[in-house]
Design an enzyme around this catalytic site. Sequence first.
Site, PDB file in Angstrom:
ATOM      1  N   GLY A  34      49.602  25.478  -1.516  1.00 23.82           N
ATOM      2  CA  GLY A  34      48.394  24.777  -1.107  1.00 23.82           C
ATOM      3  C   GLY A  34      48.329  24.718   0.403  1.00 23.82           C
ATOM      4  O   GLY A  34      49.333  24.913   1.092  1.00 23.82           O
ATOM      5  N   GLU A  35      47.141  24.477   0.880  1.00 21.88           N
ATOM      6  CA  GLU A  35      47.011  24.282   2.316  1.00 21.88           C
ATOM      7  C   GLU A  35      45.876  23.323   2.585  1.00 21.88           C
ATOM      8  O   GLU A  35      44.826  23.365   1.961  1.00 21.88           O
ATOM      9  CB  GLU A  35      46.786  25.612   3.049  1.00 21.88           C
ATOM     10  CG  GLU A  35      45.532  26.338   2.617  1.00 21.88           C
ATOM     11  CD  GLU A  35      45.370  27.692   3.267  1.00 21.88           C
ATOM     12  OE1 GLU A  35      46.336  28.225   3.824  1.00 21.88           O
ATOM     13  OE2 GLU A  35      44.245  28.215   3.209  1.00 21.88           O
ATOM     14  N   GLY A  36      46.144  22.413   3.511  1.00 17.39           N
ATOM     15  CA  GLY A  36      45.099  21.515   3.966  1.00 17.39           C
ATOM     16  C   GLY A  36      45.181  21.548   5.479  1.00 17.39           C
ATOM     17  O   GLY A  36      45.979  22.299   6.034  1.00 17.39           O
ATOM     18  N   PHE A  38      46.169  19.120   7.035  1.00 12.86           N
ATOM     19  CA  PHE A  38      47.340  18.305   7.312  1.00 12.86           C
ATOM     20  C   PHE A  38      48.627  19.107   7.189  1.00 12.86           C
ATOM     21  O   PHE A  38      49.546  18.963   7.978  1.00 12.86           O
ATOM     22  CB  PHE A  38      47.377  17.138   6.318  1.00 12.86           C
ATOM     23  CG  PHE A  38      48.596  16.302   6.448  1.00 12.86           C
ATOM     24  CD1 PHE A  38      48.715  15.396   7.468  1.00 12.86           C
ATOM     25  CD2 PHE A  38      49.638  16.442   5.554  1.00 12.86           C
ATOM     26  CE1 PHE A  38      49.862  14.633   7.588  1.00 12.86           C
ATOM     27  CE2 PHE A  38      50.770  15.684   5.666  1.00 12.86           C
ATOM     28  CZ  PHE A  38      50.885  14.776   6.686  1.00 12.86           C
ATOM     29  N   GLY A  39      48.701  19.968   6.201  1.00  8.24           N
ATOM     30  CA  GLY A  39      49.944  20.698   6.020  1.00  8.24           C
ATOM     31  C   GLY A  39      49.774  21.892   5.102  1.00  8.24           C
ATOM     32  O   GLY A  39      48.748  22.062   4.458  1.00  8.24           O
ATOM     33  N   GLU A  40      50.787  22.734   5.106  1.00 10.32           N
ATOM     34  CA  GLU A  40      50.824  23.842   4.159  1.00 10.32           C
ATOM     35  C   GLU A  40      51.945  23.552   3.181  1.00 10.32           C
ATOM     36  O   GLU A  40      52.993  23.053   3.577  1.00 10.32           O
ATOM     37  CB  GLU A  40      51.102  25.149   4.889  1.00 10.32           C
ATOM     38  CG  GLU A  40      49.949  25.588   5.764  1.00 10.32           C
ATOM     39  CD  GLU A  40      50.325  26.712   6.724  1.00 10.32           C
ATOM     40  OE1 GLU A  40      49.406  27.243   7.357  1.00 10.32           O
ATOM     41  OE2 GLU A  40      51.520  27.028   6.854  1.00 10.32           O
ATOM     42  N   VAL A  41      51.712  23.869   1.918  1.00 10.16           N
ATOM     43  CA  VAL A  41      52.709  23.524   0.903  1.00 10.16           C
ATOM     44  C   VAL A  41      53.276  24.807   0.296  1.00 10.16           C
ATOM     45  O   VAL A  41      52.517  25.713  -0.076  1.00 10.16           O
ATOM     46  CB  VAL A  41      52.072  22.649  -0.201  1.00 10.16           C
ATOM     47  CG1 VAL A  41      53.126  22.190  -1.187  1.00 10.16           C
ATOM     48  CG2 VAL A  41      51.377  21.425   0.414  1.00 10.16           C
ATOM     49  N   ASP A 160      42.324   8.687  -0.945  1.00 11.30           N
ATOM     50  CA  ASP A 160      41.915  10.085  -1.108  1.00 11.30           C
ATOM     51  C   ASP A 160      42.129  10.520  -2.562  1.00 11.30           C
ATOM     52  O   ASP A 160      42.715  11.561  -2.841  1.00 11.30           O
ATOM     53  CB  ASP A 160      42.690  10.995  -0.152  1.00 11.30           C
ATOM     54  CG  ASP A 160      41.975  12.332   0.056  1.00 11.30           C
ATOM     55  OD1 ASP A 160      40.808  12.459  -0.371  1.00 11.30           O
ATOM     56  OD2 ASP A 160      42.579  13.250   0.640  1.00 11.30           O
TER      57      ASP A 160
HETATM   58  N1  ATP Z   1      55.006  18.802  -5.068  1.00 10.95           N
HETATM   59  C1  ATP Z   1      54.089  19.752  -5.231  1.00 10.95           C
HETATM   60  N2  ATP Z   1      54.231  20.670  -6.209  1.00 10.95           N
HETATM   61  C2  ATP Z   1      53.310  21.642  -6.395  1.00 10.95           C
HETATM   62  N3  ATP Z   1      52.199  21.760  -5.675  1.00 10.95           N
HETATM   63  C3  ATP Z   1      51.992  20.881  -4.685  1.00 10.95           C
HETATM   64  C4  ATP Z   1      52.922  19.835  -4.400  1.00 10.95           C
HETATM   65  N4  ATP Z   1      52.447  19.112  -3.365  1.00 10.95           N
HETATM   66  C5  ATP Z   1      51.276  19.669  -3.032  1.00 10.95           C
HETATM   67  N5  ATP Z   1      50.992  20.733  -3.798  1.00 10.95           N
HETATM   68  C6  ATP Z   1      49.809  21.612  -3.745  1.00 10.95           C
HETATM   69  O1  ATP Z   1      49.322  21.632  -2.427  1.00 10.95           O
HETATM   70  C7  ATP Z   1      47.988  21.119  -2.380  1.00 10.95           C
HETATM   71  C8  ATP Z   1      47.793  20.362  -1.080  1.00 10.95           C
HETATM   72  O2  ATP Z   1      48.743  19.297  -1.020  1.00 10.95           O
HETATM   73  P1  ATP Z   1      48.441  17.973  -0.215  1.00 10.95           P
HETATM   74  O3  ATP Z   1      47.156  17.400  -0.728  1.00 10.95           O
HETATM   75  O4  ATP Z   1      49.632  17.103  -0.242  1.00 10.95           O
HETATM   76  O5  ATP Z   1      48.242  18.596   1.238  1.00 10.95           O
HETATM   77  P2  ATP Z   1      47.150  18.264   2.325  1.00 10.95           P
HETATM   78  O6  ATP Z   1      47.403  19.170   3.467  1.00 10.95           O
HETATM   79  O7  ATP Z   1      47.176  16.803   2.588  1.00 10.95           O
HETATM   80  O8  ATP Z   1      45.829  18.694   1.594  1.00 10.95           O
HETATM   81  P3  ATP Z   1      44.347  18.148   1.846  1.00 10.95           P
HETATM   82  O9  ATP Z   1      44.059  18.338   3.294  1.00 10.95           O
HETATM   83  O10 ATP Z   1      43.524  19.016   0.926  1.00 10.95           O
HETATM   84  O11 ATP Z   1      44.320  16.703   1.404  1.00 10.95           O
HETATM   85  C9  ATP Z   1      47.839  20.265  -3.627  1.00 10.95           C
HETATM   86  O12 ATP Z   1      46.492  20.204  -4.058  1.00 10.95           O
HETATM   87  C10 ATP Z   1      48.700  21.026  -4.617  1.00 10.95           C
HETATM   88  O13 ATP Z   1      47.988  22.098  -5.197  1.00 10.95           O
END
Ligand code: ATP
Length: 607
Positions: A34-36, A38-41, A160
């Site tokens: 995933g990617e936002g 805020f971070g990349e996962v 959120d």
């Molecule tokens: N523990 C995890 N296991 C599997 N997938 C995950 C996990 N944590 C996050 N992800 C994947 O990564 C995506 C983004 O995670 P997260 O919402 O924590 O990041 P973000 O950068 O805050 O995203 P956003 O900006 O969209 O809110 C999630 O929708 C999910 O698909």
Amino acid sequence: MAHGPSSSPASAGLNRKFHGCSSIKDYDVMDKLGEGTFGEVYKAKSRKTGATVALKKILMHNEKDGFPITALREIKLLKMLSHVNVLKLEEMAVERNKAAPGEGRKRAVLYMVTPYMDHDLSGLLDNHEVRMTVPQIKCYMLQLLEGLRYLHDSSILHRDMKAANLLINNRGILQIADFGLARHYDEPVPRKGKGGGEAHRDYTSLVVTRWYRPPELLLQLRRYTTAIDMWGAGCVFGEMFKRKPILTGNSDLNQIQIIFDLVGAPTEESMPGWRDLPGCDGVREFAPRRGSLAHVFNDQGREAVSLLYDLLRLDWRKRINAIDALEHPYFKTPPFPARPEDLPRFHDSHELDRRRGNKAAPPPAPAGGTVGMGPNGEWTGAGPPQSSGIWMNGPDRSGRGFQDRGPPGMSRVPGAGPSYDRGPPLPPGHRRAPWGGDGHRHGHGGPPPPESVRHPLPHAPHPPYGGGYGGDRDRGGRVTMGAKDTYVPRYSDGGRGREDRRSRERSLDRRSRSRDRQDWRGHPFQDDRAGGRRGSIQSDRSGNGRNGSHDERSERGGRSQEERDFYRDRRDHRYVDRDRRHTRSRSPDRERDYNSRRDRERELYRR
Ligand SMILES: Nc1ncnc2c1ncn2[C@@H]1O[C@H](COP(=O)(O)OP(=O)(O)OP(=O)(O)O)[C@@H](O)[C@H]1O
């Protein structure tokens, strides 16, 4: 560590063991999940334990400022929390890179380590393999409500709530994730039979992804309560039935409009004091309508509709809280909730796949095609066509009534912006309200501006970075509620979904399913036809260790031109050329921009 229903979540959660820090070298990094902003996962495997984990890379947008304060907030909260339905932060992992000669000191990159979850709910709903049954929906809803009850009882606002932030593993466990916008709640916690109560201090209203944002936030209530998360839970509940978000407004104005279409326009009875909300300044009345919720969700039965009404109540003081929602008759009438461990397993499904699956999707959100507004502004749910007349009886700046400026503009021609009168140009630096108005935040009539005006950036995730909310900024760079919209999610509109996912079977370890069982509130389950038998739920505290690689598609290839521009722009804002590793000089404009972003970030943290 799992907690049974009898333990007090608030007290139980505050002494859990957080491992501390390890090195990124302890992990084999695999696919991107995933990617936002805020971070990349990433998915990864621990070399020490063999467990499959997720690594959320903390993006340093303003490197000079050091570690992002919203990330600090997320880490601080997650470290404190411990509940089977809240994602566990296991540890932090540090990546230290040696600087090349002449490069100066290199910053460490930090990762949050959490157990790997096979799906997020948004990805799961988009997965054509998955058939959502009522017992399954009930099972997920119970877990979501348990998680929310725990958070609210621990004085945490999530802020959120959305399907992409609900993670699910192949043992049927649902966990609330992404605490990047969460904060401590300075008010009394919800009590049985007392709804969300009232708040006594202001909080920032720039929270919650638009499609899941409650009406009181759209109308700019600052003293909001835990009820904002309950509205999100209601949207997620409806989304599980329709398999797509149910309220997909393409602007803040459109969002409030389709909310009123679904649940009825506010009256003194349904939303006491609505006229006093800042967003309704100068508004005397909304065009009355009944709301089509019962019709739209008719197929789901009386109890489901009743719970939806309770969660999507306009009056935030009376909106059902998690304690009461868990006791709702919906969960106690057949078909009963499935046990988590009895749910089927599916191929990994994450929201990123949904975005990758539709390369030509117009950012940031579909203009229609979901339950809500169709491409021509019409209601596309199963319900009866609704008038789009939210337009209010009240004077606008030119002294004209609003009724004559609303509905005609809503009949949009596909591909063209609506024709509407936004009034004469405003003085420089002056902002028009999201729904027309006189430039501040008055709830005056007028349909949303054309797409090109509304969304200069493709998507607008967490506030402090790279454009953050699409909310307006004044000349000093401060965020204001204005002509542009606030916070929009990054969904495609469904598209091809996951058709191109590689098909593969995985053998799943049945034995691990019997670990760490926990009593599950005494809810009757699907196979307890007579009721009364207590089910069990597993703790997911050990990570599930299952594999499932993602297609190796180029990240860039999955982005539209607009998105690529956005990311290039965002990289640019960081002032560091990542390839060459040298710092660029800043122009005065950039310096101002940089300072205002930093101030905004600090302000958000304070709130
Ligand atoms: N523990 C995890 N296991 C599997 N997938 C995950 C996990 N944590 C996050 N992800 C994947 O990564 C995506 C983004 O995670 P997260 O919402 O924590 O990041 P973000 O950068 O805050 O995203 P956003 O900006 O969209 O809110 C999630 O929708 C999910 O698909």
